[in-house]
Design a protein around this motif. Structure first.
Motif, PDB file in Angstrom:
ATOM      1  N   GLN A 129       0.805  -1.222   0.000  1.00 17.21           N
ATOM      2  CA  GLN A 129       0.000   0.000   0.000  1.00 17.21           C
ATOM      3  C   GLN A 129       0.840   1.274   0.000  1.00 17.21           C
ATOM      4  OE1 GLN A 129      -2.320  -0.621   3.519  1.00 17.21           O
ATOM      5  NE2 GLN A 129      -3.783  -1.998   2.513  1.00 17.21           N
ATOM      6  N   ARG A 130       2.131   1.149  -0.044  1.00 22.48           N
ATOM      7  CA  ARG A 130       2.987   2.335  -0.017  1.00 22.48           C
ATOM      8  C   ARG A 130       2.735   3.189  -1.261  1.00 22.48           C
ATOM      9  NH1 ARG A 130       9.126   0.953  -1.616  1.00 22.48           N
ATOM     10  NH2 ARG A 130       9.087   3.220  -1.598  1.00 22.48           N
ATOM     11  N   ASP A 131       3.029   4.482  -1.132  1.00 22.31           N
ATOM     12  CA  ASP A 131       2.859   5.411  -2.250  1.00 22.31           C
ATOM     13  C   ASP A 131       4.126   5.447  -3.100  1.00 22.31           C
ATOM     14  OD1 ASP A 131       0.293   6.195  -1.503  1.00 22.31           O
ATOM     15  OD2 ASP A 131       1.064   7.664  -0.072  1.00 22.31           O
ATOM     16  N   PHE A 132       3.929   5.625  -4.385  1.00 19.02           N
ATOM     17  CA  PHE A 132       5.037   5.807  -5.319  1.00 19.02           C
ATOM     18  C   PHE A 132       4.972   7.235  -5.860  1.00 19.02           C
ATOM     19  CE2 PHE A 132       3.757   1.261  -5.779  1.00 19.02           C
ATOM     20  CZ  PHE A 132       4.868   0.704  -5.169  1.00 19.02           C
ATOM     21  N   THR A 181       5.952   0.217 -13.706  1.00 20.93           N
ATOM     22  CA  THR A 181       5.719  -0.851 -14.684  1.00 20.93           C
ATOM     23  C   THR A 181       6.500  -2.089 -14.268  1.00 20.93           C
ATOM     24  OG1 THR A 181       5.408   0.753 -16.466  1.00 20.93           O
ATOM     25  CG2 THR A 181       5.917  -1.518 -17.100  1.00 20.93           C
ATOM     26  N   ILE A 182       5.804  -3.232 -14.195  1.00 21.83           N
ATOM     27  CA  ILE A 182       6.417  -4.513 -13.845  1.00 21.83           C
ATOM     28  C   ILE A 182       6.185  -5.466 -15.012  1.00 21.83           C
ATOM     29  CG2 ILE A 182       6.496  -6.402 -12.179  1.00 21.83           C
ATOM     30  CD1 ILE A 182       5.236  -4.553 -10.122  1.00 21.83           C
ATOM     31  N   ALA A 183       7.266  -6.009 -15.575  1.00 19.92           N
ATOM     32  CA  ALA A 183       7.177  -6.921 -16.716  1.00 19.92           C
ATOM     33  C   ALA A 183       7.463  -8.340 -16.258  1.00 19.92           C
ATOM     34  CB  ALA A 183       8.158  -6.505 -17.809  1.00 19.92           C
ATOM     35  N   GLU A 214       0.097   4.954 -18.489  1.00 23.87           N
ATOM     36  CA  GLU A 214       0.756   5.658 -17.391  1.00 23.87           C
ATOM     37  C   GLU A 214      -0.035   6.887 -16.939  1.00 23.87           C
ATOM     38  OE1 GLU A 214       5.544   4.990 -17.430  1.00 23.87           O
ATOM     39  OE2 GLU A 214       4.718   6.350 -18.954  1.00 23.87           O
ATOM     40  N   ARG A 215      -0.860   7.432 -17.795  1.00 27.77           N
ATOM     41  CA  ARG A 215      -1.659   8.605 -17.425  1.00 27.77           C
ATOM     42  C   ARG A 215      -2.809   8.243 -16.492  1.00 27.77           C
ATOM     43  NH1 ARG A 215      -3.194  10.879 -23.155  1.00 27.77           N
ATOM     44  NH2 ARG A 215      -4.910  11.734 -21.910  1.00 27.77           N
ATOM     45  N   PHE A 216      -3.269   6.975 -16.540  1.00 29.90           N
ATOM     46  CA  PHE A 216      -4.478   6.626 -15.805  1.00 29.90           C
ATOM     47  C   PHE A 216      -4.290   5.539 -14.749  1.00 29.90           C
ATOM     48  CE2 PHE A 216      -6.111   8.063 -20.019  1.00 29.90           C
ATOM     49  CZ  PHE A 216      -6.749   9.206 -19.580  1.00 29.90           C
ATOM     50  N   TYR A 217      -3.142   4.885 -14.711  1.00 28.26           N
ATOM     51  CA  TYR A 217      -2.933   3.798 -13.745  1.00 28.26           C
ATOM     52  C   TYR A 217      -1.633   4.020 -12.975  1.00 28.26           C
ATOM     53  CZ  TYR A 217      -6.608   1.266 -16.251  1.00 28.26           C
ATOM     54  OH  TYR A 217      -7.800   0.894 -16.816  1.00 28.26           O
ATOM     55  N   ARG A 218      -1.630   3.475 -11.768  1.00 25.60           N
ATOM     56  CA  ARG A 218      -0.448   3.592 -10.916  1.00 25.60           C
ATOM     57  C   ARG A 218       0.502   2.416 -11.084  1.00 25.60           C
ATOM     58  NH1 ARG A 218      -3.144   5.506  -5.122  1.00 25.60           N
ATOM     59  NH2 ARG A 218      -4.151   7.415  -5.899  1.00 25.60           N
ATOM     60  N   ILE A 219      -0.044   1.223 -11.303  1.00 26.30           N
ATOM     61  CA  ILE A 219       0.769   0.027 -11.493  1.00 26.30           C
ATOM     62  C   ILE A 219       0.345  -0.650 -12.788  1.00 26.30           C
ATOM     63  CG2 ILE A 219       1.378  -2.249 -10.588  1.00 26.30           C
ATOM     64  CD1 ILE A 219       1.110  -1.195  -7.803  1.00 26.30           C
ATOM     65  N   ILE A 220       1.325  -0.907 -13.660  1.00 30.67           N
ATOM     66  CA  ILE A 220       1.086  -1.553 -14.949  1.00 30.67           C
ATOM     67  C   ILE A 220       1.823  -2.884 -14.951  1.00 30.67           C
ATOM     68  CG2 ILE A 220       1.319  -1.334 -17.447  1.00 30.67           C
ATOM     69  CD1 ILE A 220       1.513   1.720 -16.995  1.00 30.67           C
ATOM     70  N   LEU A 221       1.067  -3.988 -15.045  1.00 32.83           N
ATOM     71  CA  LEU A 221       1.637  -5.330 -15.072  1.00 32.83           C
ATOM     72  C   LEU A 221       1.622  -5.817 -16.513  1.00 32.83           C
ATOM     73  CD1 LEU A 221      -0.306  -6.761 -11.984  1.00 32.83           C
ATOM     74  CD2 LEU A 221       1.950  -5.677 -12.003  1.00 32.83           C
TER      75      LEU A 221
END
Length: 446
Positions: free
Chosen positions: A190-193, A198-200, A315-322
């Protein structure tokens, strides 16, 4: 008053010594004798008064009085003389105090303590050092300190939680080690970035649990963080993420999004709700899925510039991209995903071929110039069945620990065997906890 009274006013016949200079007429000789007698009295120091009957001008010269005896010099008092007279209060005129000897100077005496019951003076804070800025606790500092001091709360697991429930909260045991670790992992996720991450998920071999790993990570990040997560199938042709994820009323994929990308070119007019026509909500899992191309009549592939355009939009609309990558690590979009990722997750099952494929991929990336793979990658090993080769599992853990920053084991789960839509609610408790630990490690690496 008669003349006789005036003539006798200056004379006293009762024996009192006074000078009679009242009413006579004096001759010059008388005045001269009087002056001589006056001078004699002043020189002799006699205090005798003349007899007015014999010498109206002062009488015969008085005999000089004996001189006062010369006082004896003062002597220092003897011990027995104490109390016989006052002691001298000042030193003799010739006395000069000697210069003080620094070596013989008495030690400084601490000030006496204040009597009991008397209010002590408040100790003043030490002055700040030269050049140092005095810092006081602000309101934000106060809230940060209070947040850091928050505990874990009462136990809810195991016998500790059972005791708390049976007693109606009268007995509140603290959390055990496993429950505390669970809460710490949740806080890490739950920490803030300070920006989107992006995680691949990568492994060039099919069946290495990339797709199931992306969906499990999306479920974990989505439910623990509360949304803002998207899982993207970045296969250059056709992938299976859209098949394994929850279906939607539309069939749009990355291909349709690329064709309609112009509607999102105006950053002030485009909205995240407009993406709902292209992504698929996963319901209670609280994340979205962007599927890869599913049309059989399309022959084109996704290129590097296509990846960059979609990636910037997400990246404009999400915080984490898997990102679920394909199996061709020479494809443009595969290499673009590896270069744009903030973290690489090497997925593998406890099998020799998939384990070897992941290590071969790391060798190829290192030879291609990718730096800091040891600190930019983690490994997730999945058990392909209920029974696995423990020796092989230990070997894979050891070698991947040398190549990546951490290795996480996730158990075999029968709910994932069918290959259909992942039933998130049917995942075992052990699977959820292990993926929670793995995602906490990913968040810490970010």
């Amino acid at each position: 008053m008669s003349h006789d009274a005036w003539s006798s006013a200056g004379s006293r016949h009762d024996g009192e010594d006074v000078d009679d200079t009242s009413s006579r007429l004096y001759e010059p000789e008388d005045l001269t004798a009087y002056a001589a007698r006056r001078d004699a009295r002043s020189v002799g120091g006699s205090g005798a008064r003349p007899d007015p009957l014999t010498d109206p001008l002062g009488g015969p010269p008085a005999e000089p009085a004996p001189a006062a005896p010369t006082p004896e010099p003062a002597r220092p008092p003897a011990p027995g003389d104490i109390g016989l007279g006052p002691m001298p209060t000042q030193p003799p005129p010739a006395y000069r105090p000697a210069a003080p000897d620094p070596a013989a100077a008495p030690a400084p005496v601490a000030p006496p303590a204040a009597p009991a019951g008397r209010e002590q003076p408040e100790e003043q804070p030490a002055a700040p050092a030269e050049g140092e800025v005095r810092r006081f606790m602000t309101a934000t500092d106060f809230l940060d300190r209070r947040d850091a001091e928050q505990g874990h709360g009462p136990a809810t697991w195991g016998w500790r939680g059972a005791v708390r429930r049976w007693t109606g909260g009268l007995v509140n045991p603290s959390m055990g080690p496993a429950e505390r670790a669970h809460e710490d992992d949740r806080r890490a996720i739950q920490r803030d970035f300070d920006g989107p991450r992006t995680i691949a998920f990568i492994n060039p071999k099919g069946g290495a649990a990339k797709t199931t790993g992306v969906l499990a990570a999306g479920y974990t990040f989505g439910t623990v963080r509360g949304g803002g997560v998207v899982a993207w199938d970045n296969n250059e042709t056709r992938g299976t993420l859209g098949i394994r994820g929850t279906r939607s009323t539309h069939r749009n994929t990355t291909r349709e999004l690329l064709e309609d990308l112009g509607r999102f070119s105006d950053v002030y007019q485009s909205r995240i709700g407009d993406l709902g026509a292209f992504v698929r909500s996963q319901g209670d899992a609280h994340f979205d899925v962007l599927a890869s191309d599913e049309r059989p009549d399309v022959t084109g592939t996704i290129r590097a510039e296509d990846f960059d355009a979609v990636h910037k939009l997400l990246e404009r609309f999400y915080r984490i991209i898997l990102v679920d990558t394909g199996n061709n690590m020479r494809a443009e979009n595969w290499l673009a995903a590896a270069g744009a990722a903030d973290l690489l997750v090497v997925t593998s099952t406890v099998r020799e071929d998939t384990g070897y494929s992941g290590l071969w991929m790391l060798d190829a990336l290192q030879d291609a110039g990718y730096q800091n793979l040891k600190y930019k990658a983690v490994t997730v090993l999945s058990d392909p069945s209920a029974q696995v080769d423990d020796k092989l599992a230990a070997d894979l853990v050891e070698v991947y620990q040398q190549r990546t920053r951490a290795v996480y084991r996730v158990p075999y789960d029968p709910a994932l065997v069918a290959g259909s839509v992942v039933p998130y609610a049917q995942l075992s408790q052990d699977t959820r906890r292990q993926w929670l630990t793995a995602c906490a490690g990913m968040a810490a690496a970010l």
